[in-house]
Write a protein that holds these residues in place. Structure first.
Motif, PDB file in Angstrom:
ATOM      1  N   GLU A 184      -4.478 -51.308 -14.488  1.00 38.06           N
ATOM      2  CA  GLU A 184      -5.887 -51.474 -13.874  1.00 38.06           C
ATOM      3  C   GLU A 184      -6.562 -52.799 -13.896  1.00 38.06           C
ATOM      4  N   LEU A 185      -6.111 -53.666 -14.985  1.00 37.21           N
ATOM      5  CA  LEU A 185      -6.789 -54.820 -15.145  1.00 37.21           C
ATOM      6  C   LEU A 185      -6.325 -56.097 -14.141  1.00 37.21           C
ATOM      7  N   ALA A 186      -5.058 -55.584 -13.329  1.00 34.47           N
ATOM      8  CA  ALA A 186      -4.734 -56.392 -12.425  1.00 34.47           C
ATOM      9  C   ALA A 186      -5.549 -56.611 -11.108  1.00 34.47           C
ATOM     10  N   SER A 187      -6.582 -55.805 -11.025  1.00 34.10           N
ATOM     11  CA  SER A 187      -7.476 -55.604  -9.844  1.00 34.10           C
ATOM     12  C   SER A 187      -8.582 -56.401 -10.123  1.00 34.10           C
ATOM     13  N   VAL A 188      -8.811 -57.296  -9.276  1.00 35.27           N
ATOM     14  CA  VAL A 188     -10.108 -58.419  -9.449  1.00 35.27           C
ATOM     15  C   VAL A 188     -11.279 -57.775  -9.459  1.00 35.27           C
ATOM     16  N   GLU A 189     -11.179 -56.739  -8.454  1.00 34.07           N
ATOM     17  CA  GLU A 189     -12.455 -56.089  -8.522  1.00 34.07           C
ATOM     18  C   GLU A 189     -12.746 -55.136  -9.312  1.00 34.07           C
ATOM     19  N   ASP A 190     -11.875 -54.456  -9.994  1.00 35.33           N
ATOM     20  CA  ASP A 190     -12.220 -53.625 -11.012  1.00 35.33           C
ATOM     21  C   ASP A 190     -12.597 -54.024 -12.145  1.00 35.33           C
ATOM     22  N   ARG A 191     -11.982 -55.389 -12.404  1.00 35.14           N
ATOM     23  CA  ARG A 191     -12.234 -56.017 -13.939  1.00 35.14           C
ATOM     24  C   ARG A 191     -13.484 -56.817 -13.763  1.00 35.14           C
ATOM     25  N   CYS A 192     -14.193 -57.149 -12.658  1.00 36.81           N
ATOM     26  CA  CYS A 192     -15.536 -57.789 -12.346  1.00 36.81           C
ATOM     27  C   CYS A 192     -16.565 -56.837 -12.653  1.00 36.81           C
ATOM     28  N   LEU A 193     -16.320 -55.372 -12.334  1.00 37.89           N
ATOM     29  CA  LEU A 193     -17.281 -54.371 -12.354  1.00 37.89           C
ATOM     30  C   LEU A 193     -18.277 -54.786 -13.785  1.00 37.89           C
ATOM     31  N   PHE A 194     -18.016 -55.273 -14.676  1.00 41.69           N
ATOM     32  CA  PHE A 194     -18.864 -55.090 -15.873  1.00 41.69           C
ATOM     33  C   PHE A 194     -19.449 -56.562 -16.301  1.00 41.69           C
ATOM     34  N   LYS A 195     -19.554 -57.439 -15.526  1.00 43.15           N
ATOM     35  CA  LYS A 195     -19.930 -58.850 -15.714  1.00 43.15           C
ATOM     36  C   LYS A 195     -21.404 -58.554 -16.410  1.00 43.15           C
ATOM     37  N   GLY A 196     -21.488 -59.186 -17.496  1.00 42.49           N
ATOM     38  CA  GLY A 196     -22.920 -59.205 -18.063  1.00 42.49           C
ATOM     39  C   GLY A 196     -23.044 -58.175 -18.786  1.00 42.49           C
ATOM     40  N   MET A 197     -22.428 -56.740 -18.557  1.00 41.53           N
ATOM     41  CA  MET A 197     -22.870 -55.673 -19.325  1.00 41.53           C
ATOM     42  C   MET A 197     -21.975 -55.303 -20.550  1.00 41.53           C
ATOM     43  N   VAL A 198     -21.097 -56.034 -20.754  1.00 43.24           N
ATOM     44  CA  VAL A 198     -20.316 -55.654 -22.045  1.00 43.24           C
ATOM     45  C   VAL A 198     -20.049 -56.745 -23.060  1.00 43.24           C
ATOM     46  N   ASP A 199     -19.839 -56.464 -24.147  1.00 48.47           N
ATOM     47  CA  ASP A 199     -19.568 -57.224 -25.430  1.00 48.47           C
ATOM     48  C   ASP A 199     -18.089 -57.534 -25.496  1.00 48.47           C
ATOM     49  N   PHE A 200     -17.436 -56.562 -24.997  1.00 46.74           N
ATOM     50  CA  PHE A 200     -15.809 -56.635 -25.027  1.00 46.74           C
ATOM     51  C   PHE A 200     -15.169 -55.610 -24.157  1.00 46.74           C
ATOM     52  N   ILE A 201     -13.916 -55.953 -23.377  1.00 45.35           N
ATOM     53  CA  ILE A 201     -13.253 -55.065 -22.984  1.00 45.35           C
ATOM     54  C   ILE A 201     -11.940 -54.761 -23.800  1.00 45.35           C
ATOM     55  N   VAL A 202     -11.350 -53.587 -23.446  1.00 45.62           N
ATOM     56  CA  VAL A 202     -10.093 -53.373 -24.249  1.00 45.62           C
ATOM     57  C   VAL A 202      -9.040 -52.897 -22.960  1.00 45.62           C
ATOM     58  N   CYS A 203      -7.839 -53.445 -23.407  1.00 47.94           N
ATOM     59  CA  CYS A 203      -6.765 -53.187 -22.211  1.00 47.94           C
ATOM     60  C   CYS A 203      -5.615 -52.594 -23.222  1.00 47.94           C
ATOM     61  N   SER A 204      -5.381 -51.302 -23.018  1.00 43.84           N
ATOM     62  CA  SER A 204      -4.238 -50.640 -23.570  1.00 43.84           C
ATOM     63  C   SER A 204      -2.966 -50.936 -22.576  1.00 43.84           C
ATOM     64  N   GLU A 205      -1.789 -51.355 -23.083  1.00 51.72           N
ATOM     65  CA  GLU A 205      -0.743 -51.478 -22.124  1.00 51.72           C
ATOM     66  C   GLU A 205       0.486 -51.239 -22.761  1.00 51.72           C
ATOM     67  N   PHE A 206       1.594 -50.739 -21.769  1.00 55.83           N
ATOM     68  CA  PHE A 206       2.856 -50.926 -22.002  1.00 55.83           C
ATOM     69  C   PHE A 206       3.223 -51.701 -20.861  1.00 55.83           C
ATOM     70  N   ASN A 207       3.575 -52.960 -21.163  1.00 54.70           N
ATOM     71  CA  ASN A 207       3.842 -53.816 -20.102  1.00 54.70           C
ATOM     72  C   ASN A 207       4.716 -54.977 -20.700  1.00 54.70           C
ATOM     73  N   LYS A 208       5.867 -55.300 -19.680  1.00 55.09           N
ATOM     74  CA  LYS A 208       6.755 -55.999 -19.919  1.00 55.09           C
ATOM     75  C   LYS A 208       6.557 -57.323 -19.452  1.00 55.09           C
ATOM     76  N   ASP A 209       5.672 -57.678 -18.439  1.00 61.36           N
ATOM     77  CA  ASP A 209       5.462 -58.737 -17.780  1.00 61.36           C
ATOM     78  C   ASP A 209       4.364 -59.504 -18.441  1.00 61.36           C
ATOM     79  N   VAL A 210       4.439 -60.151 -19.856  1.00 64.90           N
ATOM     80  CA  VAL A 210       3.608 -60.730 -20.396  1.00 64.90           C
ATOM     81  C   VAL A 210       2.857 -61.936 -20.051  1.00 64.90           C
TER      82      VAL A 210
END
Length: 310
Positions: A184-210
């Motif tokens: 989900e974090l690969a979508s630039v539109e989705d990760r910009c939804l919370f600009k200014g609204m959050v102190d932090f974001i969490v990304c839970s992954e099973f991801n080989k392409d580090v």
């Protein structure tokens, strides 16, 4: 329909305004367990439960031994917990008042759809001081091409995108954050939804392409001007906390490698971050802690975060 919904938890006990301590879980997700969940035979053995319980107990022991380092939030990788153990995780979070964000293994419905969900078990104190916990699940919005390939070759489908895949803005005991499930974090539109609204974001992954995700999380920290907590399966590594800071201090916590199951902790100084964000560029540019906020960073949203529960 809005792309996200706001969820307020523990608003009357906003004890996390100053900051919170996060634990980055370091454990390996076995691909055989993922396949077992696909096939409807999840690994819910005693040995696996013992290993998970040991990690949870170590988090509690750490807080008992070092009270000033008591953990507020534990984050685990994507598809790291059998979905039928969600109730166990919620009970543990309630009893110990430690929040847990984890990826649940795929749940197969009667239409052969494989539900990849994140669980956020967020504890709080009730009006009479009682221990409470809100367990909230969300269906993954963007399955990766590799994940869809695995599903297709196991005669399964990715679910259609119902309301349950909408993002969530959590306002938890004075802290504001959002959670992403790997691709989900690969979508630039989705990760910009919370600009200014959050102190932090969490990304839970099973991801080989580090390497690919390394660029994404570093950009997200600066574009959103917030902390990013990335937790990946141990065999792939690069689990870390990213700060909206200069390159030298960009990764205050990072872990990779090793065979043992463990966790690392770090305190996120939310009040310090917000104080910096309220300043104009002239005062921000000389800061040793953080980079200046990006263009069109809405101060009104920062003030909303500061007023939560007050």
């Amino acid at each position: 329909m809005k792309p996200f919904r706001k969820i307020s938890i523990g608003a009357r006990t906003p004890d996390l305004h100053g900051g919170l301590r996060v634990a980055v879980g370091h454990l390996a997700v076995d691909e055989k367990n993922i396949e077992g969940s696909f096939m409807g035979t999840p690994n819910v053995s005693r040995q696996r439960m013992k290993e998970l319980s040991e990690l949870l107990n170590d988090v509690v022991k750490h807080g008992s031994r070092y009270p000033e380092q008591r953990v507020d939030l534990l984050v685990l990788p994507e598809v790291s917990v059998p979905h039928r153990w969600a109730t166990f995780i919620t009970r543990w979070a309630k009893e110990h008042q430690v929040g847990v964000i984890c990826g649940l293994e795929h749940r197969i419905d009667d239409r052969s759809q494989a539900w990849n969900e994140l669980l956020a078990a967020l504890p709080f104190r009730g009006d009479n001081g009682s221990k409470e916990c809100a367990p909230i699940r969300r269906l993954k919005k963007h399955y990766s091409p590799g994940e869809e390939f695995q599903l297709t070759n196991n005669c399964l489908l990715a679910p259609k995108k119902p309301k349950k895949s909408r993002y969530q803005l959590f306002q938890w005991r004075g802290a504001s954050f959002a959670v992403y499930n790997c691709y989900e974090l690969a979508s630039v539109e989705d990760r910009c939804l919370f600009k200014g609204m959050v102190d932090f974001i969490v990304c839970s992954e099973f991801n080989k392409d580090v390497n690919y995700f390394s660029n994404i999380v570093e950009s997200a920290a600066r574009d959103l001007h917030c902390y990013v907590i990335q937790v990946n399966s141990a065999q792939f590594g690069d689990s870390r906390v990213v700060s909206p800071s200069r390159t030298e201090t960009l990764n205050p916590l990072r872990i990779k490698g090793g065979d043992n199951q463990t966790f690392l902790t770090m305190r996120l100084p939310l009040q310090q971050l917000r104080s910096h964000q309220l300043k104009r560029y002239g005062l921000q540019k000389d800061s040793k802690e953080y980079k200046p906020t990006p263009p069109d960073f809405d101060i009104a949203e920062i003030e909303k975060r500061i007023r939560l529960g007050r």
